[in-house]
Write an enzyme that holds these catalytic residues in place. Structure first.
Site, short mmCIF file in Angstrom:
data_model
loop_
_atom_site.label_atom_id
_atom_site.label_comp_id
_atom_site.label_asym_id
_atom_site.label_seq_id
_atom_site.Cartn_x
_atom_site.Cartn_y
_atom_site.Cartn_z
N HIS A 245 99.11 -13.81 42.65
CA HIS A 245 98.60 -12.49 42.25
C HIS A 245 98.15 -11.67 43.46
CE1 HIS A 245 98.21 -13.88 38.03
NE2 HIS A 245 97.94 -15.03 38.61
N GLY B 67 98.84 -14.23 29.17
CA GLY B 67 97.50 -13.89 29.61
C GLY B 67 97.42 -13.21 30.97
N GLN B 68 98.56 -12.94 31.59
CA GLN B 68 98.52 -12.28 32.90
C GLN B 68 97.83 -10.94 32.77
OE1 GLN B 68 99.69 -13.97 35.45
NE2 GLN B 68 100.48 -15.56 34.12
N LYS B 69 97.21 -10.52 33.85
CA LYS B 69 96.49 -9.24 33.85
C LYS B 69 97.34 -8.12 33.30
CE LYS B 69 92.70 -8.96 37.09
NZ LYS B 69 92.66 -9.72 38.32
N LEU B 71 99.58 -8.11 31.22
CA LEU B 71 99.85 -8.18 29.79
C LEU B 71 98.60 -7.94 28.95
CD1 LEU B 71 102.20 -11.30 29.51
CD2 LEU B 71 102.83 -8.90 29.31
#
Lengths: 360, 181
Positions: A245, B67-69, B71
């Protein structure tokens, strides 16, 4: 005199049942039920404490049911009405939480049963505790609630170093989480290659945050790896799941059994995990059958190059945020060998050779 | 009128379960394990997965949303008519427990989720050194939740421990609500 009137009413209702607009019917029952709930909530204050929890649960459930009814009615209710009803439900729910907050010093048991504060006398669930003022409870809570502080027994943490050669300690029965953070211009290599000492134990989880201008050679990770905020860094890693990320300019030499993902990243270059990490105790299955990037191996599939970019969902065009390292960009095995055998050198000498910024 | 609708819904015996949590919590792995599918090939979810599980004669439609940011802002698209919310927590992820709390409490403010009960699944408890239930309860401030009926369960998607118990709770709770009237 009374009876005929009553009959008339029945008839009217029967007719209404057929002809009345479903919207009005809905309005009637909905209003009646919300009214009922409001009353129940108000009466909570006067109800007995022993019955309170049951009636709170009951109210919660009824609000839930009404929410569903409203959802079901969405086919015939105008949008504005739905909105109004939904706001009524929301306000009911708010009323309930306010009522609950006003009643019962309900936090009294929340923090007592923490293992660390478990001493024989203080812990008994008898009344003296409610007398303790809330502030005091809060205060006693402070030192315990520093949750970002990992348990030293289970987590091997390496944090806040600059210009240093570092080594991960070998995982053991209790230490299964490897955590790296705030490293700048560092070289991290796995613990000494004495495999017999560690047996089959691998780290299960890797968590990496805030790394810049460093080389990380990570021991094998059995489970997921979660990496955030890496800059100008080269990392060698084998893991089960890979998530990267908010990073840029990172070279990843990767072996991963599921599809790796990147999110909010730029300038990510990937390659397969070189043989070198096998030599430095980073073995996983020992095989290098997939070194050419064929991900079709059934036994131990390696999907290092099948990266999903959450910021690039188009299928027809590749993501501009990552690409595979070309053969001539990749650091070759013998270079790794030399690097690893001379880890005592000044980190910058080595870093100059392996970091993305110096080769772009 | 409303009772007719309710009866119709009971007959369907369908429930909608929304499975949410931070990325890397193990949501998809839980679903796969429940479905007795291979849990070793799970990739991060790019979007969502719907699975229907038959449980005690009920059809559980489980919506497993990534659950990724990126999404998380889409989670709201899945709120409608949710019977139960399963919030999956990674018991090994101390660093993001705060994040996890924020996201959860944000969700609970959603009016469209008001009717849903909350099951907090503490996943990855097979991993040594994971957080205790108390740690998670406090980290997520679960005791402050008064708007929803909730419970917390330790589980492991890899071993399957407690997954059935979780579904059991979801079904029993939903049944109770439907039979209220």
């Amino acid at each position: 005199m009374d009876e005929p009137v009553a009959e008339e009413e029945v008839v009217e209702e029967g007719v209404a049942e057929k002809e009345e607009d479903p919207r009005q019917l809905f309005h009637k029952s909905f209003t009646a039920e919300t009214k009922g709930l409001t009353d129940t909530i108000t009466s909570l204050a006067t109800s007995r404490a022993s019955e309170r929890q049951a009636s709170i649960d009951n109210i919660l459930s009824k609000i839930g049911v009404l929410t569903h009814d409203l959802g079901d009615a969405s086919t015939y209710l105008p949008a504005y009405d739905q909105r109004v009803y939904s706001e009524q439900l929301k306000s009911l729910s708010d009323q309930l939480s306010n009522a609950r907050k006003a009643l019962a010093p309900r936090q009294k048991f929340s923090f007592k049963n923490r293992g660390s504060s478990r001493t024989s006398g203080t812990d008994s669930p008898t009344p003296p505790l409610p007398a303790v003022p809330a502030e005091q409870l809060q205060a006693s809570l402070q030192p315990l609630s520093s949750k970002s502080q990992p348990d030293p027994k289970t987590t091997s943490t390496i944090t806040s170093h600059e210009n240093t050669n570092l080594q991960t300690s070998p995982p053991n029965q209790t230490t299964t989480i490897l955590s790296l953070s705030n490293l700048k211009s560092c070289i991290l290599t796995p613990h000494n290659n004495d495999k017999s000492a560690t047996g089959d134990t691998n780290y299960t989880t890797l968590s990496v945050t805030s790394i810049s201008s460093s080389l990380l050679i990570i021991p094998p990770i059995q489970g997921p790896a979660h990496l955030t905020s890496l800059q100008n860094t080269t990392i060698l890693l084998s893991c089960h799941q890979f998530r990267l990320h908010s990073s840029h300019n990172v070279d990843v030499y990767l072996k991963c059994r599921s599809r790796p993902i990147i999110e909010n990243c730029k300038g990510i270059r990937v390659s397969f995990l070189p043989d070198i990490s096998n030599k430095s105790a980073a073995t996983e299955g020992g095989g290098n059958s997939n070194v050419e990037g064929k991900a079709d191996g059934k036994e131990e599939s390696d999907m290092w190059n099948q990266i999903d970019d959450f910021n690039w969902l188009k299928v027809d065009k590749p993501s501009p945020n990552w690409r595979c390292l070309r053969d001539d960009e990749r650091i070759l095995d013998d270079v790794w060998d030399t690097l690893l055998t001379t880890t005592t050198a000044n980190p910058t000498d080595i870093l100059d050779k392996v970091l993305p910024s110096n080769s772009v | 009128m409303l009772s007719i609708l309710r009866k119709a819904r009971l007959k369907d015996k369908e429930m909608r379960v929304l499975m949410l949590g931070l990325d890397n919590a193990g949501k998809t792995t839980i679903v796969k394990q429940v479905m007795k599918e291979d849990v070793n090939t799970v990739s991060p979810t790019l979007g969502f997965i719907i699975k229907t599980i038959e449980y005690q004669g009920y059809k559980l439609n489980i919506w497993d949303v990534g659950g990724q940011k990126t999404l998380r802002s889409y989670w709201r698209n899945y709120f409608e008519k949710t019977d139960a919310l399963i919030w999956v927590v990674d018991a090994t992820d101390r660093f993001r427990l705060d994040d996890c709390k924020e996201e959860l409490h944000g969700l609970l403010l959603e009016e469209r989720l008001m009717g849903a009960s909350l099951l907090v699944f503490v996943n990855k408890t097979d991993v040594k050194g994971c957080m205790s239930t108390d740690e998670i309860k406090e980290g997520l401030k679960l005791d402050e939740i008064v708007t929803h009926k909730w419970t917390i369960l330790r589980c492991s998607a890899m071993t399957g421990e407690n997954l059935d118990e979780g579904l059991e709770w979801v079904v029993t709770d939903a049944k109770e609500r439907l039979f209220l009237y």
